[in-house]
Design a protein around this motif. Sequence first.
Motif, PDB file in Angstrom:
ATOM      1  N   ALA A 135       0.826  -1.204   0.000  1.00 25.29           N
ATOM      2  CA  ALA A 135       0.000   0.000   0.000  1.00 25.29           C
ATOM      3  C   ALA A 135       0.862   1.258   0.000  1.00 25.29           C
ATOM      4  CB  ALA A 135      -0.926  -0.005   1.212  1.00 25.29           C
ATOM      5  N   VAL A 136       2.016   1.192   0.651  1.00 25.99           N
ATOM      6  CA  VAL A 136       2.943   2.330   0.647  1.00 25.99           C
ATOM      7  C   VAL A 136       3.474   2.560  -0.764  1.00 25.99           C
ATOM      8  CG1 VAL A 136       5.106   3.238   1.573  1.00 25.99           C
ATOM      9  CG2 VAL A 136       3.592   1.902   3.040  1.00 25.99           C
ATOM     10  N   ALA A 137       3.909   1.476  -1.398  1.00 24.57           N
ATOM     11  CA  ALA A 137       4.427   1.589  -2.768  1.00 24.57           C
ATOM     12  C   ALA A 137       3.365   2.137  -3.710  1.00 24.57           C
ATOM     13  CB  ALA A 137       4.914   0.219  -3.248  1.00 24.57           C
ATOM     14  N   GLU A 138       2.131   1.668  -3.561  1.00 24.25           N
ATOM     15  CA  GLU A 138       1.040   2.144  -4.420  1.00 24.25           C
ATOM     16  C   GLU A 138       0.775   3.621  -4.191  1.00 24.25           C
ATOM     17  OE1 GLU A 138      -3.722   1.226  -5.217  1.00 24.25           O
ATOM     18  OE2 GLU A 138      -2.529  -0.087  -3.927  1.00 24.25           O
ATOM     19  N   ALA A 139       0.782   4.054  -2.923  1.00 23.99           N
ATOM     20  CA  ALA A 139       0.544   5.464  -2.620  1.00 23.99           C
ATOM     21  C   ALA A 139       1.648   6.339  -3.207  1.00 23.99           C
ATOM     22  CB  ALA A 139       0.463   5.653  -1.108  1.00 23.99           C
ATOM     23  N   LEU A 140       2.891   5.906  -3.086  1.00 24.91           N
ATOM     24  CA  LEU A 140       4.005   6.681  -3.638  1.00 24.91           C
ATOM     25  C   LEU A 140       3.883   6.821  -5.152  1.00 24.91           C
ATOM     26  CD1 LEU A 140       6.971   5.174  -1.576  1.00 24.91           C
ATOM     27  CD2 LEU A 140       6.172   7.544  -1.481  1.00 24.91           C
ATOM     28  N   ARG A 141       3.536   5.732  -5.818  1.00 27.34           N
ATOM     29  CA  ARG A 141       3.427   5.780  -7.282  1.00 27.34           C
ATOM     30  C   ARG A 141       2.246   6.625  -7.732  1.00 27.34           C
ATOM     31  NH1 ARG A 141       5.006  -0.519  -7.225  1.00 27.34           N
ATOM     32  NH2 ARG A 141       7.230  -0.300  -7.711  1.00 27.34           N
ATOM     33  N   ASP A 142       1.145   6.549  -6.983  1.00 27.70           N
ATOM     34  CA  ASP A 142      -0.019   7.374  -7.323  1.00 27.70           C
ATOM     35  C   ASP A 142       0.303   8.867  -7.214  1.00 27.70           C
ATOM     36  OD1 ASP A 142      -1.562   5.176  -7.814  1.00 27.70           O
ATOM     37  OD2 ASP A 142      -2.664   5.249  -5.906  1.00 27.70           O
ATOM     38  N   ILE A 143       1.072   9.214  -6.193  1.00 25.99           N
ATOM     39  CA  ILE A 143       1.333  10.635  -5.917  1.00 25.99           C
ATOM     40  C   ILE A 143       2.501  11.176  -6.728  1.00 25.99           C
ATOM     41  CG2 ILE A 143       2.084  12.251  -4.104  1.00 25.99           C
ATOM     42  CD1 ILE A 143       0.530  10.387  -2.131  1.00 25.99           C
ATOM     43  N   PHE A 144       3.562  10.389  -6.883  1.00 26.43           N
ATOM     44  CA  PHE A 144       4.774  10.887  -7.533  1.00 26.43           C
ATOM     45  C   PHE A 144       4.990  10.342  -8.945  1.00 26.43           C
ATOM     46  CE2 PHE A 144       5.621  11.060  -2.944  1.00 26.43           C
ATOM     47  CZ  PHE A 144       5.958  12.400  -2.798  1.00 26.43           C
ATOM     48  N   GLY A 145       4.237   9.298  -9.318  1.00 30.77           N
ATOM     49  CA  GLY A 145       4.407   8.705 -10.634  1.00 30.77           C
ATOM     50  C   GLY A 145       5.346   7.513 -10.599  1.00 30.77           C
ATOM     51  N   ASP A 146       5.056   6.514 -11.429  1.00 24.78           N
ATOM     52  CA  ASP A 146       5.829   5.278 -11.425  1.00 24.78           C
ATOM     53  C   ASP A 146       7.325   5.513 -11.643  1.00 24.78           C
ATOM     54  OD1 ASP A 146       3.608   3.772 -10.987  1.00 24.78           O
ATOM     55  OD2 ASP A 146       3.347   3.133 -13.071  1.00 24.78           O
ATOM     56  N   LYS A 147       7.665   6.418 -12.576  1.00 25.01           N
ATOM     57  CA  LYS A 147       9.064   6.606 -12.940  1.00 25.01           C
ATOM     58  C   LYS A 147       9.872   7.317 -11.860  1.00 25.01           C
ATOM     59  CE  LYS A 147       8.214   6.634 -17.929  1.00 25.01           C
ATOM     60  NZ  LYS A 147       8.360   7.410 -19.192  1.00 25.01           N
ATOM     61  N   SER A 148       9.196   7.940 -10.928  1.00 22.92           N
ATOM     62  CA  SER A 148       9.897   8.695  -9.887  1.00 22.92           C
ATOM     63  C   SER A 148      10.231   7.854  -8.665  1.00 22.92           C
ATOM     64  CB  SER A 148       9.039   9.896  -9.436  1.00 22.92           C
ATOM     65  OG  SER A 148       8.814  10.776 -10.501  1.00 22.92           O
ATOM     66  N   VAL A 149       9.660   6.641  -8.581  1.00 24.11           N
ATOM     67  CA  VAL A 149       9.764   5.826  -7.364  1.00 24.11           C
ATOM     68  C   VAL A 149      10.610   4.585  -7.619  1.00 24.11           C
ATOM     69  CG1 VAL A 149       8.485   4.546  -5.623  1.00 24.11           C
ATOM     70  CG2 VAL A 149       7.497   6.628  -6.610  1.00 24.11           C
ATOM     71  N   SER A 150      11.610   4.377  -6.752  1.00 20.80           N
ATOM     72  CA  SER A 150      12.422   3.157  -6.795  1.00 20.80           C
ATOM     73  C   SER A 150      12.345   2.488  -5.430  1.00 20.80           C
ATOM     74  CB  SER A 150      13.884   3.493  -7.123  1.00 20.80           C
ATOM     75  OG  SER A 150      13.986   4.137  -8.378  1.00 20.80           O
ATOM     76  N   LEU A 151      12.127   1.161  -5.420  1.00 26.59           N
ATOM     77  CA  LEU A 151      11.971   0.414  -4.177  1.00 26.59           C
ATOM     78  C   LEU A 151      13.206  -0.444  -3.912  1.00 26.59           C
ATOM     79  CD1 LEU A 151       8.285  -0.828  -4.539  1.00 26.59           C
ATOM     80  CD2 LEU A 151       9.112   1.173  -3.291  1.00 26.59           C
ATOM     81  N   TYR A 152      13.561  -0.544  -2.643  1.00 24.67           N
ATOM     82  CA  TYR A 152      14.717  -1.321  -2.223  1.00 24.67           C
ATOM     83  C   TYR A 152      14.390  -2.074  -0.936  1.00 24.67           C
ATOM     84  CZ  TYR A 152      16.916   2.189  -5.266  1.00 24.67           C
ATOM     85  OH  TYR A 152      17.228   3.011  -6.310  1.00 24.67           O
ATOM     86  N   GLU A 153      15.285  -3.000  -0.554  1.00 27.02           N
ATOM     87  CA  GLU A 153      15.217  -3.690   0.737  1.00 27.02           C
ATOM     88  C   GLU A 153      13.828  -4.276   1.002  1.00 27.02           C
ATOM     89  OE1 GLU A 153      16.738  -1.120   3.821  1.00 27.02           O
ATOM     90  OE2 GLU A 153      18.298  -0.342   2.488  1.00 27.02           O
ATOM     91  N   GLU A 154      13.360  -5.050   0.024  1.00 26.26           N
ATOM     92  CA  GLU A 154      12.068  -5.741   0.116  1.00 26.26           C
ATOM     93  C   GLU A 154      10.913  -4.783   0.387  1.00 26.26           C
ATOM     94  OE1 GLU A 154      12.741  -8.734   3.073  1.00 26.26           O
ATOM     95  OE2 GLU A 154      13.646 -10.105   1.631  1.00 26.26           O
ATOM     96  N   GLY A 155      11.000  -3.604  -0.184  1.00 26.20           N
ATOM     97  CA  GLY A 155       9.906  -2.642  -0.078  1.00 26.20           C
ATOM     98  C   GLY A 155       9.929  -1.773   1.159  1.00 26.20           C
ATOM     99  N   THR A 156      10.931  -1.961   2.030  1.00 24.22           N
ATOM    100  CA  THR A 156      10.965  -1.142   3.251  1.00 24.22           C
ATOM    101  C   THR A 156      11.634   0.208   3.020  1.00 24.22           C
ATOM    102  OG1 THR A 156      13.049  -2.129   3.998  1.00 24.22           O
ATOM    103  CG2 THR A 156      10.999  -3.173   4.732  1.00 24.22           C
TER     104      THR A 156
END
Length: 398
Positions: free
Chosen positions: A21-42
Amino acid sequence: MSSKTGIQNAALYSSNFDLAAVAEALRDIFGDKSVSLYEEGTYAKVKTGSWLGKSEYGFRSMTSRTEPEKFGEMQNGMYHFFAQIPAEKPKVHEKLLIKLQTLNMVIGIESDKAFSHAFQEQIYAMARKLDAIVLMGTRSMMDGEGRLLLDLDGRSEVDDFTVTAHTSFLHEEKPPSAEALLRKERSELLLREQGVPVNVHLPAIEEEEETTIRSLEEIARRAVALCVSAVKGESDAAGEEAGETRGLIERIIGQYEADDFFTERERFYLEESSPERGTIATFSWGYESYWVMLWALGFVERLDRPDQVCDVGRAVSILQGYDSFESFVRAARLRSKQEIMDEADLIYRYDWACVDARINNRQAPAGLDAGVVYERHRSLNWLIGYMGQEWDHVTTDT
């Protein structure tokens, strides 16, 4: 260009523990290309702006599932910190404290630049998506609309706000029974007699009729697992040769047919040949939890005042006195629900006094051993099935 605010850090506090849900919220607000996930999503890195000016922000998530012990300590600290603020609006203050008790996630947000007003609005948008409250900077707790709930001076911009929680927290509100109140009063009287600070605002613990004590066999299994893990902790701390320690542990496990008694964390530790010092210390403290299990099973007469560590030699010798798990179980006598509930209520109040002292940079009061208190609180919460939490995830909320 947006003006800057001077704030460079914030934190979101939510009852949600879903990293997706955190990853989804970040992508909704900042856009998919602006968000990079690391450390198993933490951990997430967000890059915003254009060639005229770019900003980079870090979002680090911790949940009651990913790091239960660390999260529990953080939650206790937050609760007690805000509980001591002289709020000008008691109703809002009470609701905020309730919200803090339902937390399952914290998301720390940092940047090497001051937050713009636009970025702050994006943080509030995340808060709305995650049903979170926001500590903006170090002084102000805000709601998802950017309204001040409470600052360090006790000020608030709202007269009320709605507290919602994850479904694991939801239950029907009703006043405590006379039995629960009497238990609370007995505990408070004993603490006062011992010179231990009392927080009269702490509620009564769970009702007996709504509490299911762990079964005798389940407690016996936990006792064996704790003892074995603590024996390894003691051996590791003493610098015993890893191969010899492994052989000893395997012999004990075989004698009590305990292969499936251990939690995921315990299994991982038992297989480690060179554990870190902090991990060794954590499992060495397991003797205190093992002692509580022995008490619950009737092998130990009473739980003394938690001002010194248990008698490790006697604790180990009790299990050694039985040649199998079956004989250990046959000799056990499960204590009554009332006895276990009484101890759970008492340790809850002891632990509040220790946590309060730690937050205020004082030693534990009246000679209490904060480590013993913590382990006992965790163990008794597990015995009463506090919030349905299993051993690796038991919290010690105060």
